[in-house]
Design a protein around this motif. Structure first.
Motif, short mmCIF file in Angstrom:
data_model
loop_
_atom_site.label_atom_id
_atom_site.label_comp_id
_atom_site.label_asym_id
_atom_site.label_seq_id
_atom_site.Cartn_x
_atom_site.Cartn_y
_atom_site.Cartn_z
N ARG A 35 0.83 -1.20 0.00
CA ARG A 35 0.00 0.00 0.00
C ARG A 35 0.87 1.26 0.00
O ARG A 35 0.61 2.21 -0.73
N ARG A 36 1.92 1.26 0.81
CA ARG A 36 2.84 2.40 0.85
C ARG A 36 3.50 2.61 -0.52
O ARG A 36 3.59 3.72 -1.02
N ARG A 37 3.94 1.51 -1.13
CA ARG A 37 4.60 1.60 -2.43
C ARG A 37 3.65 2.18 -3.49
O ARG A 37 4.02 3.07 -4.25
N ARG A 38 2.40 1.69 -3.50
CA ARG A 38 1.43 2.20 -4.47
C ARG A 38 1.08 3.66 -4.22
O ARG A 38 0.90 4.43 -5.17
N GLU A 43 -0.54 5.55 -7.53
CA GLU A 43 -1.60 4.69 -8.07
C GLU A 43 -2.86 4.89 -7.26
O GLU A 43 -2.84 5.18 -6.08
N LYS A 44 -3.99 4.71 -7.93
CA LYS A 44 -5.27 4.82 -7.26
C LYS A 44 -5.50 3.57 -6.42
O LYS A 44 -5.36 2.45 -6.89
#
Length: 95
Positions: free
Chosen positions: A83-86, A91-92
């Protein structure tokens, strides 16, 4: 001293309590997942070392609780790191 609710300078829509603008400390949850996983890891090791005492008291199932907590913590670490990377890539995220 006058009552603030009835004072003439008080606007009727004003609130007595205001929340300070404080940004969240850990938006993505990685720190919370890391700490929780670490606590379960330490607890699991302690219970594994003292398993004979736990089993004699009829509480041997607590070792399973520690292992389960550690396993779920690993899953949460994978999720929160992804989640952190996205989020950093912009990213949505699905709700």
């Amino acid at each position: 001293m006058s009552d603030p609710a009835t004072s003439p300078e008080r606007h009727p829509d004003a609130h007595l309590i205001q929340q300070a603008e404080v940004p969240p400390l850990d938006v993505d949850g990685v720190q919370a997942a890391s700490v929780g996983t670490g606590v379960f890891a330490v607890a699991t090791v302690i219970m594994a070392v003292g398993y004979d005492t736990l089993a004699a008291a009829g509480d041997g199932w607590w070792l399973g609780v520690g292992i389960s907590g550690f396993g779920l913590g690993l899953i949460s670490l994978v999720y929160t790191n992804d989640r952190r990377r996205r989020r950093r890539r912009g990213e949505k995220l699905s709700a």
